[in-house]
Design an enzyme around this catalytic site. Structure first.
Site, short mmCIF file in Angstrom:
data_model
loop_
_atom_site.label_atom_id
_atom_site.label_comp_id
_atom_site.label_asym_id
_atom_site.label_seq_id
_atom_site.Cartn_x
_atom_site.Cartn_y
_atom_site.Cartn_z
N ILE A 60 -0.35 10.25 6.21
CA ILE A 60 0.74 9.29 6.09
C ILE A 60 1.13 9.00 4.64
O ILE A 60 2.23 8.54 4.38
CB ILE A 60 0.40 8.02 6.90
CG1 ILE A 60 1.65 7.19 7.12
CG2 ILE A 60 -0.69 7.21 6.22
CD1 ILE A 60 1.55 6.24 8.24
N ASP B 82 -4.68 12.54 9.18
CA ASP B 82 -3.72 11.47 8.94
C ASP B 82 -3.12 11.68 7.55
O ASP B 82 -3.79 11.46 6.55
CB ASP B 82 -4.48 10.13 9.04
CG ASP B 82 -3.62 8.95 8.68
OD1 ASP B 82 -2.41 9.14 8.45
OD2 ASP B 82 -4.15 7.82 8.65
N LYS C 146 4.93 4.48 4.87
CA LYS C 146 4.45 4.51 3.49
C LYS C 146 5.43 5.27 2.59
O LYS C 146 5.91 4.74 1.62
CB LYS C 146 3.08 5.18 3.44
CG LYS C 146 2.09 4.64 4.46
CD LYS C 146 1.76 3.18 4.26
CE LYS C 146 0.80 2.71 5.35
NZ LYS C 146 0.52 1.28 5.31
N TYR D 32 -9.92 3.72 6.49
CA TYR D 32 -8.93 2.65 6.72
C TYR D 32 -9.42 1.68 7.80
O TYR D 32 -9.74 2.11 8.90
CB TYR D 32 -7.61 3.33 7.11
CG TYR D 32 -6.57 2.47 7.78
CD1 TYR D 32 -6.07 1.34 7.15
CD2 TYR D 32 -6.07 2.79 9.04
CE1 TYR D 32 -5.12 0.56 7.76
CE2 TYR D 32 -5.10 2.02 9.66
CZ TYR D 32 -4.64 0.89 9.01
OH TYR D 32 -3.69 0.11 9.63
#
Lengths: 542, 533
Positions: free
Chosen positions: B334, B332, B370, B247
């Protein structure tokens, strides 16, 4: 004996030849060529350019040695936590004991063993360990055992938190009346990504609110505003933007205890306290600033700015126009920044006029790039729970950098929309500001009068939620230790949590900050009775 | 003339005799000769230059002038007030030492203030200046670069319109509730909200894991959650290993203010971009050789930008690797609830729940941006098993806490399990529909996507369309897509992908009609590329 020969540089050798006749003994040694083989680098050193190489090679070796050390240095030990002032008061450590030991014991394990516990960073360690000043301990005690008139009459009364509950009823009423939820909020405007540095609508509303609070004397430009999740990150962000690791800010003392965290913790920036004295009513002197600046420079620390609070926290005094001008002159002369924390600008209760740094800048054609104002809605709108802080800067670079840094500290769009509605109701806001000032004034007068009956004098103040009380007469010894003993008695015997001056880095012991805006008028006699108990015992001792 | 007469060493040794030439006057000229020639010459002869050199370094360090370039020209966005700009930039050319020169900002601020250079951010900025709208701006740029989910706004809107007022203000009237939103609240989040979040997280992950609210720290978005973890786990100069492609925001979140480095560990399309422990090990050793201390691995699972999941096996290997090297793992997660494939998502927390492993090194990042499609609410979560990290992170949330009214609202929303269940299911179904439609559209253009089953995006292989097989070729195509086709996608190079030609396309901000337009726009560019090649 052979050594002398070995490291002689080329040029010295020539001279040596010249000396030869005078020094026969030496001559004998130099002729023993057999030794030569053993000596490393001898050829190079004795060869041409000996003096040059003879100095360059050790230097280079030394340099690489330094480099090696630097690279292979193990994790620097976490900087010893700021020796918190409470260490001097023996019994105080007990309060925090229950919190500390577990994490501490882990830290002592050997960090190198593979498969051992995973280690956190040095900075996290120092944050974990260095956290508990009397300010924190008091706040926690008051939180765990809060006073309530009927529910918990023996609880701790909170006078250590600058929070204003005097006008919450007005804000609550407005929220209940104005049914803005659901109907006027569009889902696209709150759910999706919004600019991290705040909605333009809120910036416009906040600019209006700020000039309303400052009695229309200043106009604020919304495009110079950055919104953050509270004034705390606003100060940290400015610290990041104005100073690099190892640089410093000058901060007149006594100052707000949390500056130490906000300015220093993650930024690696230092604070240099500039002491102000009771003899000058704790007002700031340029001479003291100048002295501190020069001392820092001598120590090799670069000073990047001054941080002032106006209205001051904890004293509650205002900086007059003249002082502001001399501060600007000083900053220009030294080419440093000024961060003016004006969080309490609307919470003035005296007759003296508050002058914002923005007003001075507006009037004069000065170099504006160095002035940055911190503001927020926590104090003047009594909404600390909403987390709204403001950076108002005249410096384009700072604005650009801070805008990008707000990704780490932005405000929920829902709360922003809510505040846009509230701040746009200018009738309500005008009323709120006026009523709040009036209530603040009444509380101040009553509280100070109460203290006066106990023969505790306060510095005359004009703003803020607190008064700065002189209890020098009641401390057992004129030192930080004595001050903390009195603080401990107030907290544990009288059950009143106040902020001792040492937490604010005040150099004179015996001063305390009392926040009175979380009280109702009915609580004041209770507080005074509790303090009286302590002051009476203190007097009889001395 | 102090220099010695030129002589070659050989000739010297031949011609040299003990009674060589004797201008005694030379003696005075040579500095320190006596010391060097006297006894202890070796020690003094090396010590003195060293000492001098050391003091010289010290002198340089102290008197170093501020780094040049710490006052860069103002960024482009301030061009609206051009008159100010010219003034300040003309001043910055004056000597910085003059007492009334322009005041300088910190060097870290000036590097942050510089205009964006990553195509990821340039694209985002361009879209915000000229966003596509079917009616108002049909020639605007279509946003495929921001992973934002708008597919279920209708459900959230309905819930909000029914419940907002009661949840923020309470059902009992204003007197009680103002005390719950106006005053100071714990900066690491309300306990009620933590409990609700723990419930939500296990609901999202299919009830496979239970989360302990006391191990949770809430922050104003997942971005500060990552930064706070980075502050807590690494010191300036330390590094994290990050499998690529990653990302683009990680570079800002992990590096900007912390002084920590990210070491990319390259994954390849042949492995469907799944990380290999060998590559990790190699990167770890190389980094250590450079004298940099590696403090952890940062993974995203489901991965962003590829959208694949880490298999259980890989998670175990990662844990073994981390234990062997004694480093942390930041996971992560998410996108944990934004699944559209049939594969099963395995959270790091699930593995830890089952095995008796050293949990201290595991930290999970989550958020509501998200899976609940509420990025505007700014809610991030640190879920850690390490007590020191929790204590430090709690204290650091003073710089990034969530507004209280928002927390109150979310407590009721997230605790409404019926709504949440319906939402999660509908959301998954809609993402799957969009994904299938979008991937099918790309397929018709001859563009294949990496196999994926989660996330709000697909990872498309456009290497057939780039003019050279290099980053330059990739950026040329990106530029064409942005400026000719008016589509903003994220090029692989912004994600540090080592193979050129890959692009991330987020499809969850689109409606189904928009997909047709997007595919049409890409077709135009794709055709010109094919012709020219």
């Amino acid at each position: 004996m052979t050594r002398t020969r070995l490291f002689r540089s080329r040029s010295s050798e020539e001279k040596e030849e010249e000396q030869q006749q005078q020094h026969y003994s030496k001559h004998n040694i130099t002729t023993s060529t057999g030794m030569r083989v053993i000596v490393p680098l001898q050829g190079v050193v004795q060869g041409r350019g000996g003096l040059f190489l003879g100095s360059v090679i050790p230097c280079a070796l030394f340099y690489f040695f330094q480099l090696y050390l630097k690279r292979h240095r193990s994790q620097p030990n976490p900087p010893p936590p700021q020796p918190p002032p409470e260490n001097s008061g023996g019994q105080l450590a007990e309060v925090s004991v229950s919190v500390l030991p577990r994490s501490l014991s882990r830290v002592h394990l050997p960090p190198r063993s593979p498969g051992g516990p995973a280690y956190v960073s040095g900075r996290a360690n120092s944050i974990v360990k260095g956290g508990d000043s009397p300010h924190d301990i008091g706040l926690r005690k008051a939180l765990e055992d809060p006073y309530h008139q009927s529910g918990n009459p023996d609880g701790v009364i909170q006078l250590g938190l600058a929070e204003n509950k005097l006008s919450l009823d007005l804000v609550g009423e407005w929220l209940a009346k104005n049914a803005i939820f659901g109907e006027e909020l569009s889902i696209g405007g709150i759910a999706s990504y919004q600019p991290f540095d705040g909605l333009m609508e809120l910036k416009v509303a906040v600019a209006g609110f700020m000039s309303q609070v400052m009695k229309k004397s200043v106009f604020f430009n919304p495009s110079q505003i950055i919104l953050t999740a509270g004034a705390t990150p606003a100060i940290e962000m400015l610290s990041f933007c104005l100073a690099d690791t190892g640089n410093a800010f000058l901060v007149p003392t006594p100052y707000y205890p949390c500056f130490d965290r906000d300015v220093k913790w993650r930024t690696g920036v230092e604070i240099i306290p500039v002491p102000c004295r009771s003899a000058d009513n704790f007002s700031l002197s340029i001479t003291a600033l100048d002295r501190a600046f020069n001392q820092a420079k001598k120590r090799g620390t670069k000073v990047r700015g001054i941080i002032i609070s106006n209205p001051s926290n904890p004293v509650g005094s205002l900086l007059d126009r003249e002082t502001l001008y001399s501060l600007l002159d000083f900053a220009r002369e030294k080419n440093i920044h000024i961060v003016s924390n004006e969080l309490f600008a609307g919470s003035t209760h005296g007759n003296e006029e508050f002058v914002s740094m923005a007003e001075i800048i507006d009037l004069e054609d000065l170099d504006r790039n160095r002035v940055h104002i911190v503001y927020g809605l926590s104090k003047d709108l009594s909404l600390p729970g909403f987390r709204v802080g403001i950076i108002y800067s005249f410096n384009d670079n700072v604005l650009a950098a801070a805008k990008k840094l707000t990704r780490f500290s932005s405000i929920s769009a829902l709360s922003q929309r809510l505040l846009v509605f509230m701040l746009s109701d200018s009738n309500f806001i005008q009323q709120l500001i006026e009523i709040n000032r009036e209530r603040l004034r009444r509380m101040y007068i009553k509280f100070v009068a109460g203290l006066k009956q106990l023969e505790i004098e306060c510095i005359k103040s004009h703003g803020g939620f607190y008064c700065w009380a002189d209890m020098r007469g009641y401390i057992p010894s004129y030192s930080e230790k004595g001050e903390l003993e009195l603080w401990d008695k107030l907290l544990n015997i009288a059950k009143v949590n106040v902020t001792p001056g040492s937490c604010c880095h005040c150099i004179e012991p015996g001063w305390f900050r009392f926040c009175f805006t979380t009280l109702t008028e009915k609580d004041i006699p209770v507080v005074m009775d509790r303090i009286r108990k302590i002051t009476e015992t203190c007097k009889s001792h001395s | 003339m102090t220099r010695p007469r030129p002589r070659t060493p050989e000739s010297e040794s031949e011609t040299r005799n003990p009674t060589g030439g004797g201008a005694t006057a030379m003696r005075l000229i040579v500095p320190l000769q006596g010391v060097v020639q006297g006894r202890g010459g070796l020690i003094l002869g090396s010590l003195i230059p060293c000492a001098l050199f050391y003091f010289f370094q010290l002198y340089l360090k102290r008197h170093r002038s501020p780094k040049p370039g710490s006052n860069p020209t103002s960024p482009s966005q301030s061009s609206s007030n051009l008159s100010d700009l010219q003034r300040s930039s003309s001043r910055s050319n004056l000597s910085s030492r003059g007492s009334i020169g322009p005041v300088q900002v910190s060097s870290r601020a000036s590097s942050i203030a510089k205009p964006n250079d990553s195509p990821y951010y340039i694209g985002l900025d361009r879209v915000s200046g000229d966003p596509y709208d079917r009616l108002d701006n049909p020639n605007g740029i279509i946003q495929l670069g921001l992973s934002e989910n708008r597919l279920c706004f209708d459900l959230i809107e309905k819930w909000l319109s029914e419940n907002t007022k009661d949840s923020v203000m309470g059902r009992d009237g204003a007197d009680l509730s103002i005390g719950g939103i106006a005053p100071y609240q714990p900066s690491d989040g309300l306990m009620e909200f933590k409990v609700a979040m723990a419930g939500f997280m296990s609901q999202v992950m299919g009830r496979a894991v239970s989360f302990d609210p006391s191990q949770m720290v809430l922050t104003a978005g997942a971005t500060p959650a990552l930064e706070i973890l980075c502050f807590c786990l690494a010191d300036p100069g330390n590094a994290f290993l990050v499998p690529t492609p990653y990302y683009p925001g990680f570079d800002r979140d992990m590096r900007w203010r912390t002084g920590v480095e990210l070491i990319p560990v390259h994954c390849r399309s042949t492995d469907n971009f799944i990380i290999s422990i060998t590559a990790l090990d190699q990167a770890f050793n190389q980094t250590r050789k450079r004298g940099i201390k590696v403090r952890g691995i940062l993974i995203s699972n489901p991965s962003n930008p590829v959208g694949n999941l880490l298999p259980r096996e890989t998670l175990y290997n990662l844990l073994d690797f981390a234990r062997e090297k004694n480093i942390h793992i930041v996971s992560d997660e998410i996108f944990a609830g934004s699944m559209y494939g049939s594969e099963e998502f395995v959270s790091m927390a699930e593995i830890l729940d089952m095995e008796d492993i050293d949990k201290n090194r595991i930290h999970i990042v989550y958020g509501l941006s998200k899976d609940l499609a509420l990025p505007g609410f700014r809610v991030g979560v640190i879920y850690s098993f390490n007590e020191s990290v929790l204590v430090a992170a709690k204290k650091l949330t003073r710089f990034s806490s969530i507004s209280a009214p928002t927390q109150r609202l979310l407590i009721s929303m997230v605790s409404d399990t019926r709504f949440i269940q319906e939402y999660i299911e509908t959301n998954k179904k809609r993402i799957r529909e969009m994904h299938d439609l979008f991937v099918e559209g790309l397929k018709q253009l001859g563009i294949k996507c990496a196999q994926s089953c989660a996330g709000l995006y697909c990872w498309a292989d456009m290497s057939g369309l780039i003019s050279f097989y290099s980053e330059k070729g990739e950026l040329e195509l990106w530029d064409k897509l942005l400026n000719i086709a008016k589509i903003n996608v994220t090029p692989g190079s912004a994600c540090h992908c080592i193979e050129p030609g890959w692009f991330r396309c987020c499809f969850t901000t689109l409606s189904q009609e928009d997909v047709v337009i997007v595919i049409e726009r890409i077709r135009k560019v794709a055709e010109t590329c094919k012709i020219s090649s």
